[in-house]
Design a protein around this motif. Structure first.
Motif, PDB file in Angstrom:
ATOM      1  N   LEU A  61     -33.837  55.171 -57.848  1.00 48.18           N
ATOM      2  CA  LEU A  61     -32.801  54.433 -57.850  1.00 48.18           C
ATOM      3  C   LEU A  61     -31.769  54.738 -59.042  1.00 48.18           C
ATOM      4  O   LEU A  61     -30.725  54.660 -59.195  1.00 48.18           O
ATOM      5  CB  LEU A  61     -32.912  52.970 -58.068  1.00 48.18           C
ATOM      6  N   ALA A  70     -28.556  54.668 -51.096  1.00 51.92           N
ATOM      7  CA  ALA A  70     -30.568  53.338 -51.110  1.00 51.92           C
ATOM      8  C   ALA A  70     -29.871  52.276 -49.732  1.00 51.92           C
ATOM      9  O   ALA A  70     -30.250  52.592 -49.201  1.00 51.92           O
ATOM     10  CB  ALA A  70     -30.109  52.553 -52.121  1.00 51.92           C
ATOM     11  N   TYR A  74     -31.635  52.247 -46.521  1.00 56.89           N
ATOM     12  CA  TYR A  74     -32.700  51.382 -46.001  1.00 56.89           C
ATOM     13  C   TYR A  74     -32.921  50.399 -44.650  1.00 56.89           C
ATOM     14  O   TYR A  74     -33.213  49.847 -44.149  1.00 56.89           O
ATOM     15  CB  TYR A  74     -32.794  50.049 -46.520  1.00 56.89           C
ATOM     16  N   PHE A 107     -36.242  45.317 -52.342  1.00 57.35           N
ATOM     17  CA  PHE A 107     -35.424  46.348 -51.822  1.00 57.35           C
ATOM     18  C   PHE A 107     -33.251  46.518 -51.901  1.00 57.35           C
ATOM     19  O   PHE A 107     -33.058  46.936 -52.349  1.00 57.35           O
ATOM     20  CB  PHE A 107     -35.723  46.933 -50.325  1.00 57.35           C
ATOM     21  N   ILE A 173     -38.442  56.178 -45.802  1.00 53.65           N
ATOM     22  CA  ILE A 173     -38.585  54.624 -45.880  1.00 53.65           C
ATOM     23  C   ILE A 173     -39.161  54.169 -45.177  1.00 53.65           C
ATOM     24  O   ILE A 173     -40.096  53.026 -44.853  1.00 53.65           O
ATOM     25  CB  ILE A 173     -37.600  54.799 -46.387  1.00 53.65           C
ATOM     26  N   TYR A 184     -41.013  50.506 -54.709  1.00 56.74           N
ATOM     27  CA  TYR A 184     -41.078  52.075 -55.415  1.00 56.74           C
ATOM     28  C   TYR A 184     -41.009  53.056 -54.135  1.00 56.74           C
ATOM     29  O   TYR A 184     -40.811  54.106 -54.520  1.00 56.74           O
ATOM     30  CB  TYR A 184     -41.333  51.898 -56.562  1.00 56.74           C
ATOM     31  N   TRP A 187     -39.438  53.609 -51.784  1.00 53.80           N
ATOM     32  CA  TRP A 187     -38.278  54.736 -52.164  1.00 53.80           C
ATOM     33  C   TRP A 187     -38.668  56.416 -52.686  1.00 53.80           C
ATOM     34  O   TRP A 187     -37.938  57.194 -52.030  1.00 53.80           O
ATOM     35  CB  TRP A 187     -37.518  54.227 -53.518  1.00 53.80           C
ATOM     36  N   LEU A 232     -32.665  60.201 -52.722  1.00 55.04           N
ATOM     37  CA  LEU A 232     -31.642  59.227 -51.334  1.00 55.04           C
ATOM     38  C   LEU A 232     -30.075  59.316 -51.342  1.00 55.04           C
ATOM     39  O   LEU A 232     -29.784  59.038 -50.444  1.00 55.04           O
ATOM     40  CB  LEU A 232     -32.172  57.954 -51.520  1.00 55.04           C
TER      41      LEU A 232
END
Length: 502
Positions: A61, A70, A74, A107, A173, A184, A187, A232
């Motif tokens: 992140l 991110a 997701y 998340f 993901i 984690y 990710w 990401l």
């Protein structure tokens, strides 16, 4: 398990068989793959080494704009990317669309995230990223349900970009969520799948492009690009798609024969994808428009543009009107009116800021200096390996014809620069209050990286240059032959009479 090179070879070979090419034509992909072997090995070695290094030493992140990349990754993985938004008017008077995301708070809280520039994060790679432990600590929390919404503080910007650009990250993901991995590690799987897609796309570009393969491999393996690819961020798809588009365009230019229907469909699909990634990257389309008519006729260019525009209007425009929103820290309508009224001032502001950009980039530290050095050395190697052919240019028209790709590429890059700065001026700056020499907020160097493969056009010349070369060869051959005696009108008449008598 088949290797990457064998997969690419099989794909290219099958595509040629489908369009009914001869056995010799079918061998071309295999020859192209063999010719690309060195560049592919170079790229894969440096790409995988850097990718694995960044994934293990930089937090998942720790990236620019995690509230975009991110959250959108997701949302795409959980099928929420098309959640219906609510309309809202911010305190600048801009209408925004508020999209809610539902899910595990581990998340959606983005605990320990570090929002920083790529160059800043690269400076940290000499040491262990201090944010990693805070990001991993969320694994010890119990799962829960919570709602995250967009707000005036820009906490969630998942619906800013077209959802398809987050599919590479979403695949990893999704796998992590369905195999019950820790937050984690989930990710991290998203980063790995993003890196895999980037690597495959760049390998395809290296195989397709007819010359400058090592140069393209170096551009693909640049530290900044590899950091983006192992994160990401959706920018990795922007970079790789631009590389494939440019490689395919260069392959079409070198054959000096009409482009096939399959090639034009591929170019149209890439054009649509680039527009959906970011509108500014669709400026590469002007490369297609300068192809000679013997490669692509005016009618086929119109069909290409019409087909691409039709898909964009049907898909992108629908999504944009229903879901997409652009977040701003200024009144977009007031900025737009100001830009229309003062176009010259805007051009000067963009030119001034872009000229200062290299110095600001170099101030960010050693990684940025290394980036400039690598690009400079790669350019020198490219020009050395493919020296520019010398032609006698007798008119401006001939000069433009021969160097059309260099001229058009430069124009496309300048257009990209202005469009990027214009977008930032509209959304992140209050133009009526700015002085002409003020710095434009919101600009990041990564916005220009997708166009770096355009530098390979230096060693490409228009097929029309053969006409000039032919002229020179004819002139030389005339010098070696004895001069012809010019016939008078009477001699010509006598010859014709004798021929008729015979």
């Amino acid at each position: 398990m088949p290797t990457l090179s064998s997969s690419i070879s099989a794909y290219l070979l099958s595509s040629n068989m489908l369009i009914g090419r001869s056995p010799n034509m079918q061998k071309q992909p295999i020859r192209a793959l063999k010719k690309s072997k060195g560049a592919l090995l170079f790229f894969l070695m440096f790409a995988l080494l850097q990718g694995s290094f960044y994934i293990t030493t930089v937090g998942a992140l720790s990236l620019p704009d995690p509230n975009i990349h991110a959250y959108a990754s997701y949302a795409a993985a959980t099928g929420q990317i098309l959640n219906k938004p609510d309309l809202h008017v911010d305190h600048y008077g801009n209408t925004t669309k508020i999209q809610q995301l539902h899910g595990d708070s581990r998340f959606l809280s983005l605990q320990g995230c570090q929002n920083a520039l790529v160059a800043t994060l690269l400076n940290q790679t000499a040491d262990y990223d201090p944010a990693i432990e805070a990001q991993k600590a969320v694994n010890n929390s119990a799962p829960s349900r919570e709602v995250t919404t967009d707000s005036l503080k820009l906490t969630n910007r998942a619906n800013q970009y077209f959802p398809a650009v987050f599919l590479p990250q979403a695949m990893g993901i999704w796998m992590g969520l369905h195999t019950h991995q820790s937050p984690y590690q989930t990710w991290q799987l998203g980063r790995m799948s993003n890196l895999l897609v980037y690597t495959i796309m760049f390998c395809l570009a290296i195989v397709i492009i007819p010359r400058g393969k090592i140069f393209l491999a170096i551009i693909g393996a640049l530290p900044h690009g590899m950091f983006i690819a192992s994160s990401l961020m959706a920018d990795s798809l922007f970079i790789s798609l631009c590389a494939v588009f440019i490689a395919l365009f260069m392959a079409i230019t070198t054959r000096n024969q009409p482009a096939t229907r399959t090639e034009m469909i591929a170019v149209s699909v890439l054009t649509v994808l680039l527009f959906m990634c970011k509108t500014v990257y669709a400026s590469l389309v002007i490369l297609i428009l300068v192809l000679p008519r013997r490669i692509l006729s005016t009618k086929r260019k119109a069909l290409y543009l019409g087909f691409s525009a039709l898909i964009i209007l049907a898909v992108y425009s629908t999504w944009s009107s229903l879901y997409s929103t652009v977040w701003a820290e200024a009144s977009v309508s007031q900025n737009l009116i100001f830009m229309i009224r003062h176009p010259l001032r805007m051009f000067i502001a963009v030119a001034w800021n872009f000229m200062r950009e290299p110095m600001q980039l170099l101030r960010l530290g050693a990684p940025s200096i290394l980036l400039v050095v690598i690009i400079g050395l790669a350019l020198g190697l490219l020009i050395h390996n493919f020296p520019r052919p010398r032609y006698k240019v007798t008119s401006t028209r001939e000069f433009i014809s021969i160097y059309r790709y260099q001229i058009t590429s430069a124009f496309a890059f300048l257009l990209l620069i202005y469009m990027v700065y214009a977008a930032m001026m509209l959304t992140w700056n209050t133009l009526p209050l700015m002085r002409i020499g003020d710095s434009i907020k919101g600009i990041q160097a990564r916005y220009f990286e997708p166009f770096l493969p355009l530098l390979v056009c230096i060693v490409f010349h228009a097929p029309g240059e053969n006409l000039t070369a032919t002229k020179d060869s004819k002139a030389e051959s005339n010098k070696t032959q004895p001069p012809k005696i010019k016939e008078t009108g009477e001699e010509t008449t006598k010859k014709s009479q004798n021929t008729e008598a015979i």
